[in-house]
Design a protein around this motif. Structure first.
Motif, mmCIF file in Angstrom:
data_model
loop_
_atom_site.group_PDB
_atom_site.id
_atom_site.type_symbol
_atom_site.label_atom_id
_atom_site.label_comp_id
_atom_site.label_asym_id
_atom_site.label_seq_id
_atom_site.Cartn_x
_atom_site.Cartn_y
_atom_site.Cartn_z
ATOM 1 N N GLY A 52 0.979 -1.371 0.002
ATOM 2 C CA GLY A 52 -0.005 -0.052 -0.035
ATOM 3 C C GLY A 52 0.921 1.039 -0.068
ATOM 4 O O GLY A 52 1.993 1.086 -0.343
ATOM 5 N N ALA A 53 0.282 2.330 0.466
ATOM 6 C CA ALA A 53 0.556 3.865 0.388
ATOM 7 C C ALA A 53 1.959 3.896 1.264
ATOM 8 O O ALA A 53 2.756 4.518 0.643
ATOM 9 C CB ALA A 53 -0.393 4.854 0.925
ATOM 10 N N GLN A 58 8.336 4.630 0.175
ATOM 11 C CA GLN A 58 9.673 4.478 0.301
ATOM 12 C C GLN A 58 10.475 4.168 -0.804
ATOM 13 O O GLN A 58 11.667 3.808 -0.931
ATOM 14 C CB GLN A 58 9.866 3.417 1.341
ATOM 15 N N GLU A 59 9.658 4.284 -2.131
ATOM 16 C CA GLU A 59 10.472 3.833 -3.272
ATOM 17 C C GLU A 59 11.117 5.072 -3.580
ATOM 18 O O GLU A 59 10.918 6.487 -3.401
ATOM 19 C CB GLU A 59 9.357 3.802 -4.491
ATOM 20 N N TYR A 120 8.231 12.817 -6.293
ATOM 21 C CA TYR A 120 7.882 12.527 -7.628
ATOM 22 C C TYR A 120 6.479 12.123 -7.785
ATOM 23 O O TYR A 120 6.009 11.585 -6.965
ATOM 24 C CB TYR A 120 8.738 11.566 -8.606
ATOM 25 N N SER A 121 5.838 12.329 -8.980
ATOM 26 C CA SER A 121 4.299 11.908 -9.009
ATOM 27 C C SER A 121 4.492 10.440 -9.746
ATOM 28 O O SER A 121 5.315 10.020 -10.224
ATOM 29 C CB SER A 121 3.454 12.767 -9.874
ATOM 30 N N GLY A 122 3.349 9.692 -9.393
ATOM 31 C CA GLY A 122 3.265 8.205 -9.743
ATOM 32 C C GLY A 122 3.745 7.331 -8.918
ATOM 33 O O GLY A 122 4.264 7.676 -8.066
ATOM 34 N N HIS A 123 4.051 5.991 -9.353
ATOM 35 C CA HIS A 123 4.804 5.224 -8.552
ATOM 36 C C HIS A 123 5.385 4.273 -9.275
ATOM 37 O O HIS A 123 4.886 3.872 -10.657
ATOM 38 C CB HIS A 123 3.849 4.707 -7.322
ATOM 39 N N PRO A 156 15.196 -6.935 -4.073
ATOM 40 C CA PRO A 156 14.439 -5.609 -3.963
ATOM 41 C C PRO A 156 12.947 -5.763 -4.437
ATOM 42 O O PRO A 156 12.306 -4.929 -4.161
ATOM 43 C CB PRO A 156 15.256 -5.045 -5.277
ATOM 44 N N ASP A 157 12.413 -6.984 -4.768
ATOM 45 C CA ASP A 157 10.986 -7.363 -4.952
ATOM 46 C C ASP A 157 10.320 -7.675 -3.650
ATOM 47 O O ASP A 157 10.059 -8.687 -3.248
ATOM 48 C CB ASP A 157 10.989 -8.384 -6.007
ATOM 49 N N GLY A 158 10.157 -6.551 -2.758
ATOM 50 C CA GLY A 158 9.385 -7.034 -1.578
ATOM 51 C C GLY A 158 9.951 -6.848 -0.342
ATOM 52 O O GLY A 158 9.357 -7.097 0.643
ATOM 53 N N SER A 159 11.291 -6.858 -0.524
ATOM 54 C CA SER A 159 11.935 -7.243 0.908
ATOM 55 C C SER A 159 13.212 -5.989 0.988
ATOM 56 O O SER A 159 13.852 -6.017 1.926
ATOM 57 C CB SER A 159 12.884 -8.456 1.062
#
Length: 161
Positions: A52-53, A58-59, A120-123, A156-159
């Motif tokens: 979620g948000a 944290q991206e 930044y905008s978007g994700h 980096p995919d979820g951890s």
């Protein structure tokens, strides 16, 4: 040796003097796009821990200046997955790194790193996409397509973060 460009592929005729007669040999090469940017994508945190948000906040993407001299990023932009335009006076030092975060305050709270700019905008897509770095004239200076399979690391995919 003679060469001919045929729609992105190069055909080379080479004299091969086997058995006293010349033969033409052909090698097909894939089409390549060569960019001459000195600033490139270095790291992409596209799927931090959580959902979620809070996770999306944290991206980040990190850029790296490959040169030994500063580069003025004023008016440059990130496009495709996220949208961000660099403020006037944004200078990336030679050999330097610059982190652009979805939410710099959330990234600092999660990691202690306080040097990010943004937001930044978007994700960033958790399943991969293409990102572009354009200069102030709109010219693509670097692009990268990331993914969740193949040679891309799984950490980096979820951890991450």
């Amino acid at each position: 040796m003679a060469g001919k460009n045929t729609g992105g592929r190069v055909r080379c005729a080479v004299d091969a003097w086997a058995s006293g007669r010349a033969r033409a040999m052909t090698e097909a090469l894939e089409q390549r796009i060569m960019l001459d940017s000195t600033v490139v994508f270095n790291e992409i945190m596209y799927h931090p821990k959580g959902t979620g948000a809070a996770s999306d906040a944290q991206e980040y993407v990190e850029l790296y200046n490959q040169m030994g001299v500063p580069v003025d990023l004023s008016g440059w932009s990130l496009k495709s997955g996220v949208d961000f335009t660099f403020d006037e006076g944004t200078i990336l030092a030679g050999g330097g790194h610059l982190v652009i975060a979805a939410d710099p305050a959330a990234l600092q709270a999660a990691t202690g790193f306080g040097g990010a700019i943004g937001p930044y905008s978007g994700h960033l897509s958790n399943s991969g996409e293409k990102l572009e770095l354009d200069d102030k004239t709109g010219r693509v200076m670097d692009s990268v397509s990331y993914d969740t399979k193949g040679d891309w690391p799984g950490a980096p995919d979820g951890s991450g973060v």
